[in-house]
Design a protein around this motif. Structure first.
Motif, PDB file in Angstrom:
ATOM      1  N   ALA A   1       0.838  -1.190   0.000  1.00 30.59           N
ATOM      2  CA  ALA A   1       0.000   0.000   0.000  1.00 30.59           C
ATOM      3  C   ALA A   1       0.879   1.248   0.000  1.00 30.59           C
ATOM      4  O   ALA A   1       2.027   1.221   0.443  1.00 30.59           O
ATOM      5  CB  ALA A   1      -0.907   0.006   1.227  1.00 30.59           C
ATOM      6  N   GLY A   2       0.321   2.337  -0.499  1.00 28.39           N
ATOM      7  CA  GLY A   2       1.052   3.591  -0.465  1.00 28.39           C
ATOM      8  C   GLY A   2       0.578   4.568  -1.513  1.00 28.39           C
ATOM      9  O   GLY A   2      -0.356   4.295  -2.276  1.00 28.39           O
TER      10      GLY A   2
ATOM     11  N   PHE B   1       3.463   2.529   2.514  1.00 22.32           N
ATOM     12  CA  PHE B   1       3.124   2.539   3.929  1.00 22.32           C
ATOM     13  C   PHE B   1       3.698   1.279   4.557  1.00 22.32           C
ATOM     14  O   PHE B   1       3.393   0.163   4.106  1.00 22.32           O
ATOM     15  CB  PHE B   1       1.608   2.533   4.141  1.00 22.32           C
ATOM     16  CG  PHE B   1       0.857   3.644   3.469  1.00 22.32           C
ATOM     17  CD1 PHE B   1       1.398   4.913   3.343  1.00 22.32           C
ATOM     18  CD2 PHE B   1      -0.418   3.411   2.960  1.00 22.32           C
ATOM     19  CE1 PHE B   1       0.705   5.934   2.732  1.00 22.32           C
ATOM     20  CE2 PHE B   1      -1.131   4.422   2.352  1.00 22.32           C
ATOM     21  CZ  PHE B   1      -0.572   5.691   2.230  1.00 22.32           C
ATOM     22  N   ALA B   2       4.490   1.420   5.602  1.00 26.61           N
ATOM     23  CA  ALA B   2       4.983   0.237   6.306  1.00 26.61           C
ATOM     24  C   ALA B   2       3.827  -0.528   6.929  1.00 26.61           C
ATOM     25  O   ALA B   2       3.827  -1.763   6.993  1.00 26.61           O
ATOM     26  CB  ALA B   2       6.002   0.655   7.368  1.00 26.61           C
TER      27      ALA B   2
ATOM     28  N   ALA C   1      -0.761   3.837   9.415  1.00 25.87           N
ATOM     29  CA  ALA C   1      -0.618   5.154   8.800  1.00 25.87           C
ATOM     30  C   ALA C   1      -1.947   5.905   8.822  1.00 25.87           C
ATOM     31  O   ALA C   1      -1.993   7.110   9.120  1.00 25.87           O
ATOM     32  CB  ALA C   1      -0.111   5.007   7.368  1.00 25.87           C
ATOM     33  N   LEU C   2      -3.039   5.199   8.537  1.00 26.85           N
ATOM     34  CA  LEU C   2      -4.359   5.824   8.576  1.00 26.85           C
ATOM     35  C   LEU C   2      -4.708   6.252  10.005  1.00 26.85           C
ATOM     36  O   LEU C   2      -5.259   7.332  10.233  1.00 26.85           O
ATOM     37  CB  LEU C   2      -5.410   4.857   8.036  1.00 26.85           C
ATOM     38  CG  LEU C   2      -5.315   4.532   6.544  1.00 26.85           C
ATOM     39  CD1 LEU C   2      -6.199   3.339   6.202  1.00 26.85           C
ATOM     40  CD2 LEU C   2      -5.707   5.743   5.696  1.00 26.85           C
ATOM     41  N   ARG C   3      -4.357   5.389  10.967  1.00 28.21           N
ATOM     42  CA  ARG C   3      -4.638   5.705  12.363  1.00 28.21           C
ATOM     43  C   ARG C   3      -3.840   6.939  12.814  1.00 28.21           C
ATOM     44  O   ARG C   3      -4.361   7.809  13.525  1.00 28.21           O
ATOM     45  CB  ARG C   3      -4.295   4.493  13.236  1.00 28.21           C
ATOM     46  CG  ARG C   3      -4.443   4.724  14.731  1.00 28.21           C
ATOM     47  CD  ARG C   3      -5.899   4.896  15.115  1.00 28.21           C
ATOM     48  NE  ARG C   3      -6.025   5.295  16.503  1.00 28.21           N
ATOM     49  CZ  ARG C   3      -6.064   4.436  17.529  1.00 28.21           C
ATOM     50  NH1 ARG C   3      -5.970   3.150  17.314  1.00 28.21           N
ATOM     51  NH2 ARG C   3      -6.204   4.880  18.754  1.00 28.21           N
TER      52      ARG C   3
ATOM     53  N   LEU D   1      -9.184  -4.883  11.107  1.00 28.56           N
ATOM     54  CA  LEU D   1      -8.931  -3.921  10.041  1.00 28.56           C
ATOM     55  C   LEU D   1      -7.632  -4.250   9.308  1.00 28.56           C
ATOM     56  O   LEU D   1      -7.568  -4.166   8.071  1.00 28.56           O
ATOM     57  CB  LEU D   1      -8.878  -2.502  10.615  1.00 28.56           C
ATOM     58  CG  LEU D   1     -10.207  -1.937  11.134  1.00 28.56           C
ATOM     59  CD1 LEU D   1      -9.977  -0.621  11.871  1.00 28.56           C
ATOM     60  CD2 LEU D   1     -11.205  -1.736   9.997  1.00 28.56           C
ATOM     61  N   ARG D   2      -6.599  -4.648  10.034  1.00 31.97           N
ATOM     62  CA  ARG D   2      -5.332  -5.003   9.386  1.00 31.97           C
ATOM     63  C   ARG D   2      -5.509  -6.240   8.503  1.00 31.97           C
ATOM     64  O   ARG D   2      -4.949  -6.309   7.403  1.00 31.97           O
ATOM     65  CB  ARG D   2      -4.244  -5.241  10.427  1.00 31.97           C
ATOM     66  CG  ARG D   2      -3.652  -3.956  10.980  1.00 31.97           C
ATOM     67  CD  ARG D   2      -2.388  -4.201  11.792  1.00 31.97           C
ATOM     68  NE  ARG D   2      -1.727  -2.929  12.085  1.00 31.97           N
ATOM     69  CZ  ARG D   2      -2.013  -2.159  13.120  1.00 31.97           C
ATOM     70  NH1 ARG D   2      -2.941  -2.536  13.995  1.00 31.97           N
ATOM     71  NH2 ARG D   2      -1.382  -1.009  13.296  1.00 31.97           N
TER      72      ARG D   2
END
Length: 303
Positions: free
Chosen positions: A135-136, A148-149, A154-156, A189-190
């Motif tokens: 993702a990224g 995104f690692a 990242a969203l949080r 969610l993950r």
């Protein structure tokens, strides 16, 4: 004719009135000429703000100027030129450092019918059929340029930073339920975000339109990135289209959806909803609508 519910239309009207009271959202003739050459025809502002401004030039062209992120122009041009089969996008007529000149496609609003739901499902299936290994954020070549690692992390982090900046009347009320909800559902969610796909990134009724040819038109791709498909689904279903629309959408989408995909889509849309509160006056129509939807979402699913 019943339209797909979209309270955000009222937000746009309020912004238009604010602009009429003094805020500039259009482009001067000099600014237009600097990008496309001399133009003396009719100019109509279609939308505008801090992110971009869209003006119709005559009957058949739209000038889209990227104010916040000029780098989004080549990415959007690449997406529009991709050759989509199940839906329409405007043709790119010319491009510059901070603008696209697009074909104007006459259109009407998205209807809350099974036929429209199925068309949207086919479109999103094609979009999400483009997969990524991470993702990224995307570059102009539509490869992941800024990965995104941890996508959900990242969203949080983004949500936490927005909540910290909100006016006390909003941040004080929403921070605890939003944080508790995301903590309780972090693992699920993950897991649901583990397969990144191409996201439109703003897949809501104001960017989805119906043509007289019974085709779907999809506009405004500047926020596209690689991430969990339920983000787009959450935006689409945010304001509760009818059951026939939703069933037809799910049937045409074809890709695996969780059995109870609607509340999980709403959970992913929570990241978008909080972001939409940035800079909003607490008593505005926009703030009231977003607050209500956020509290509804955080109350629907925990643990």
């Amino acid at each position: 004719m019943r339209l797909v519910p979209n309270p955000e239309r009222a937000w746009a009207r309020a912004a238009h009135l604010d602009a009429a009271a003094g805020a500039e959202i259009g482009l001067t003739g000099e600014e237009i000429a600097r990008r496309i050459g001399p133009f003396s025809g009719e100019v109509e502002v279609l939308s505008g703000g801090l992110a971009n401004v869209n003006v119709r030039l005559g009957a058949d062209r739209v000038l889209r100027v990227y104010r916040r992120d000029p780098g989004a122009a080549p990415k959007e041009a690449s997406l529009l030129a991709r050759g989509w089969r199940s839906f329409r996008v405007p043709a790119v007529l010319s491009a510059g450092a901070d603008f696209l000149l697009l074909e104007h496609v006459p259109h009407g609003p998205l209807q809350d019918t099974a036929a429209c739901g199925a068309a949207v499902g086919r479109a999103l299936a094609e979009i999400h059929g483009v997969g990524f290994d991470r993702a990224g954020f995307l570059g102009p070549d539509l490869a992941v340029a800024e990965p995104f690692a941890d996508c959900v992390g990242a969203l949080r982090d983004h949500v936490a930073s927005v909540l910290d900046r909100l006016a006390p009347a909003l941040g004080g009320e929403l921070s605890e339920p939003v944080s508790a909800f995301l903590d309780a559902n972090a693992g699920a969610l993950r897991e649901l975000a583990s397969v990144p796909v191409l996201l439109h990134g703003d897949f809501k009724p104001s960017n989805l339109h119906w043509l007289s040819s019974n085709e779907l038109l999809v506009l405004d791709w500047e926020f596209a990135y690689a991430g969990p498909g339920l983000m787009d689904v959450g935006q689409l279903l945010r304001w509760g289209p009818g059951p026939e629309f939703v069933a037809a959408f799910a049937g045409a989408y074809r890709a695996p959806l969780p059995d109870d995909f609607e509340p999980w889509a709403a959970a992913f849309d929570l990241f978008n909803l909080v972001g939409l509160l940035e800079g909003v006056e607490p008593g505005s129509r926009r703030a009231i609508d977003l607050r209500g939807r956020i509290l509804q979402t955080t109350g629907n699913r925990q643990g």
